[in-house]
Motif scaffolding. Structure first.
Motif, PDB file in Angstrom:
ATOM      1  N   ARG A 213      82.457-173.469 -36.197  1.00 28.97           N
ATOM      2  CA  ARG A 213      82.271-174.899 -35.981  1.00 28.97           C
ATOM      3  C   ARG A 213      83.301-175.677 -36.785  1.00 28.97           C
ATOM      4  N   GLU A 214      83.807-176.749 -36.177  1.00 30.88           N
ATOM      5  CA  GLU A 214      84.826-177.566 -36.814  1.00 30.88           C
ATOM      6  C   GLU A 214      84.371-179.018 -36.851  1.00 30.88           C
ATOM      7  N   GLU A 215      84.945-179.765 -37.777  1.00 29.75           N
ATOM      8  CA  GLU A 215      84.609-181.176 -37.863  1.00 29.75           C
ATOM      9  C   GLU A 215      85.145-181.905 -36.640  1.00 29.75           C
ATOM     10  N   ILE A 216      84.333-182.766 -36.074  1.00 30.95           N
ATOM     11  CA  ILE A 216      84.724-183.510 -34.880  1.00 30.95           C
ATOM     12  C   ILE A 216      85.657-184.644 -35.281  1.00 30.95           C
ATOM     13  N   PRO A 217      86.865-184.702 -34.726  1.00 30.92           N
ATOM     14  CA  PRO A 217      87.800-185.763 -35.097  1.00 30.92           C
ATOM     15  C   PRO A 217      87.366-187.113 -34.533  1.00 30.92           C
ATOM     16  N   PHE A 218      87.975-188.162 -35.043  1.00 30.48           N
ATOM     17  CA  PHE A 218      87.671-189.504 -34.561  1.00 30.48           C
ATOM     18  C   PHE A 218      88.141-189.643 -33.114  1.00 30.48           C
ATOM     19  N   GLY A 219      87.362-190.353 -32.306  1.00 33.01           N
ATOM     20  CA  GLY A 219      87.742-190.601 -30.924  1.00 33.01           C
ATOM     21  C   GLY A 219      86.981-191.795 -30.379  1.00 33.01           C
ATOM     22  N   SER A 299      81.310-191.985 -19.147  1.00 32.88           N
ATOM     23  CA  SER A 299      82.179-192.715 -20.074  1.00 32.88           C
ATOM     24  C   SER A 299      83.641-192.471 -19.719  1.00 32.88           C
ATOM     25  N   VAL A 300      84.483-193.379 -20.153  1.00 33.58           N
ATOM     26  CA  VAL A 300      85.923-193.242 -19.960  1.00 33.58           C
ATOM     27  C   VAL A 300      86.537-192.720 -21.248  1.00 33.58           C
ATOM     28  N   ASP A 301      87.216-191.608 -21.152  1.00 33.88           N
ATOM     29  CA  ASP A 301      87.935-191.038 -22.287  1.00 33.88           C
ATOM     30  C   ASP A 301      89.273-191.780 -22.369  1.00 33.88           C
ATOM     31  N   VAL A 302      89.351-192.750 -23.265  1.00 33.06           N
ATOM     32  CA  VAL A 302      90.501-193.653 -23.322  1.00 33.06           C
ATOM     33  C   VAL A 302      91.786-192.871 -23.574  1.00 33.06           C
ATOM     34  N   GLU A 303      92.671-192.911 -22.575  1.00 29.57           N
ATOM     35  CA  GLU A 303      93.947-192.197 -22.644  1.00 29.57           C
ATOM     36  C   GLU A 303      93.748-190.732 -23.025  1.00 29.57           C
ATOM     37  N   MET A 304      92.607-190.203 -22.663  1.00 30.53           N
ATOM     38  CA  MET A 304      92.277-188.786 -22.911  1.00 30.53           C
ATOM     39  C   MET A 304      92.392-188.421 -24.396  1.00 30.53           C
ATOM     40  N   ASN A 305      92.079-189.397 -25.274  1.00 31.97           N
ATOM     41  CA  ASN A 305      92.225-189.130 -26.711  1.00 31.97           C
ATOM     42  C   ASN A 305      91.233-188.085 -27.203  1.00 31.97           C
ATOM     43  N   ILE A 306      90.019-188.087 -26.631  1.00 33.27           N
ATOM     44  CA  ILE A 306      88.995-187.141 -27.086  1.00 33.27           C
ATOM     45  C   ILE A 306      89.314-185.738 -26.588  1.00 33.27           C
ATOM     46  N   ALA A 307      89.667-185.643 -25.308  1.00 32.62           N
ATOM     47  CA  ALA A 307      90.005-184.325 -24.747  1.00 32.62           C
ATOM     48  C   ALA A 307      91.189-183.716 -25.476  1.00 32.62           C
ATOM     49  N   THR A 308      92.166-184.536 -25.809  1.00 32.19           N
ATOM     50  CA  THR A 308      93.352-184.027 -26.499  1.00 32.19           C
ATOM     51  C   THR A 308      93.004-183.538 -27.897  1.00 32.19           C
ATOM     52  N   SER A 309      92.230-184.318 -28.641  1.00 33.26           N
ATOM     53  CA  SER A 309      91.903-183.925 -30.012  1.00 33.26           C
ATOM     54  C   SER A 309      90.979-182.719 -30.065  1.00 33.26           C
ATOM     55  N   LEU A 310      90.157-182.551 -29.024  1.00 31.66           N
ATOM     56  CA  LEU A 310      89.241-181.406 -28.988  1.00 31.66           C
ATOM     57  C   LEU A 310      89.813-180.218 -28.215  1.00 31.66           C
ATOM     58  N   ARG A 311      91.064-180.346 -27.774  1.00 32.22           N
ATOM     59  CA  ARG A 311      91.750-179.276 -27.034  1.00 32.22           C
ATOM     60  C   ARG A 311      90.985-178.900 -25.771  1.00 32.22           C
TER      61      ARG A 311
END
Length: 379
Positions: A213-219, A299-311
């Motif tokens: 488990r890893e810390e969830i980055p800001f998104g 929800s809308v993943d703004v500029e795919m920031n969440i998908a990118t940070s979570l790979r």
């Protein structure tokens, strides 16, 4: 022998290749159904039947066209022309959609994305259909089989060779990658494992491996509440419940199949986990019918920031985020892998059978009686 016969030979080869590529078993039929969903074909209840019937019809037409009986050849040539026209209209219509569409017109062969090149290909096939019908009406096809057998065979061999050489020269247009479900089966199987130290049995029968488990980055994401859109951080959503995020795109067949299951999954996951459909574009680019199918937490993943940070960039893709701020499973990619992953999360929740006084703990991530289950499943 009339050169018009070449058109019928090319159409026969095309139909034979197309039919065989779609007739590869259950997975091939699912791809065809996915294509039908992506192309927004009506009568969705009939898609499974059509997915099974179309390859058989294509193969039968390709072979029966060469039975040397003029009336039959005319009927079959007309049917093939009608089929080519139908495909042309479907592809032209798909190009008007706001999002890219996948079609799998040739099963696993060729590019899955509908483009202007796809339209040009279908225009050429339709022209060949017209020429083929003319050749059948003139009796050229029957004569090619009966009176010019040797020349007909040479034509076939030459055109088959040309087709094979063209395919080898192009080298295919699909990316060389393992199927999504094979690439992610391990992640899906291991994503809801429990920690051995907690003394709770593993949710799978595989060898005991601990999900790191890893810390969830800001998104940031955008959600709709009572018709109003607002920006929300991922951590704010986790203060309500663990989040099972599923990235989907309309026009993608596996995504459409995933969206169809979302409401059922959401009901089974509640109240411990919120299922959240993650979209790539603003809400106003989607139809209300599509948004209704994705559920209340779309929800809308703004500029795919969440998908990118979570790979987890891809579609469909899924990831489980724990209410304690740590990742709890995934990412997984591909329709079958996402479905398996969600079912495993549901199975773990059902197996844990959290008591009523432990549900609030699971939703907030605060320590409590069921801390082990909440921590290891990300709840």
């Amino acid at each position: 022998m009339s050169p018009l016969v070449a058109a019928s030979i090319l159409l026969s080869i095309t139909l034979l290749v197309s039919g065989l590529a779609k007739a590869g078993g259950r997975e091939a039929r699912e791809r065809t159904q996915d294509a039908m969903r992506s192309l927004r074909l009506p009568a969705r209840s009939l898609h499974p039947l059509a997915a099974a019937a179309v390859p058989i019809a294509e193969i039968a037409a390709a072979l029966a066209l060469w039975i040397p009986w003029v009336p039959l050849q005319i009927v079959l040539s007309a049917a093939i022309l009608a089929l080519m026209l139908a495909y042309l209209v479907i592809i032209a219509r798909a190009l008007t959609f706001p999002e890219a569409v996948t079609c799998s017109c040739f099963g696993t062969l060729g590019s899955p994305t509908v483009s202007r090149t796809t339209l040009l290909r279908n225009i050429l096939l339709t022209v060949l259909g017209v020429i083929g019908l003319a050749a059948a009406a003139r009796g050229d096809l029957a004569a090619a089989v009966t009176a010019h057998t040797g020349a007909w065979i040479l034509w076939v061999l030459a055109l088959v060779a040309a087709t094979v050489l063209t395919a080898l020269a192009l080298g295919g247009t699909r990316a060389e990658a393992a199927p999504a479900d094979e690439r992610t089966a391990g992640a899906a199987a291991g994503s809801v494992r429990t920690h051995e130290a907690d003394g709770i049995a593993d949710a799978t029968d595989d060898d005991e491996l601990e999900y790191e488990r890893e810390e969830i980055p800001f998104g940031m994401l955008v959600e709709r509440v009572d018709g109003e859109e607002r920006y929300v951080s991922v951590r704010e959503t986790l203060s309500r419940a663990a989040q099972l995020m599923v990235w989907v795109t309309p026009g993608c067949g596996p995504c459409e199949r995933t969206v169809d299951q979302m409401r059922g999954w959401s009901e089974r996951l509640a109240p411990h986990v919120q299922l959240r459909a993650m979209l790539r574009q603003p809400f106003d680019t989607f139809s209300e019918e599509f948004l209704e199918r994705t559920g209340e937490h779309a929800s809308v993943d703004v500029e795919m920031n969440i998908a990118t940070s979570l790979r987890s960039a891809g579609a469909p893709a899924a990831m489980l985020l724990g209410a304690d701020g740590l990742t709890a499973g995934g990412p997984v990619f591909g329709g079958p892998a996402v479905a398996e992953f969600v079912e495993q999360v549901i199975a773990q929740i059902e197996e844990a059978e959290l008591p009523e006084d432990g549900r609030e703990t699971a939703k907030t991530g605060e320590p409590g009686e069921n801390e082990g289950v909440a921590e290891t499943s990300g709840l």
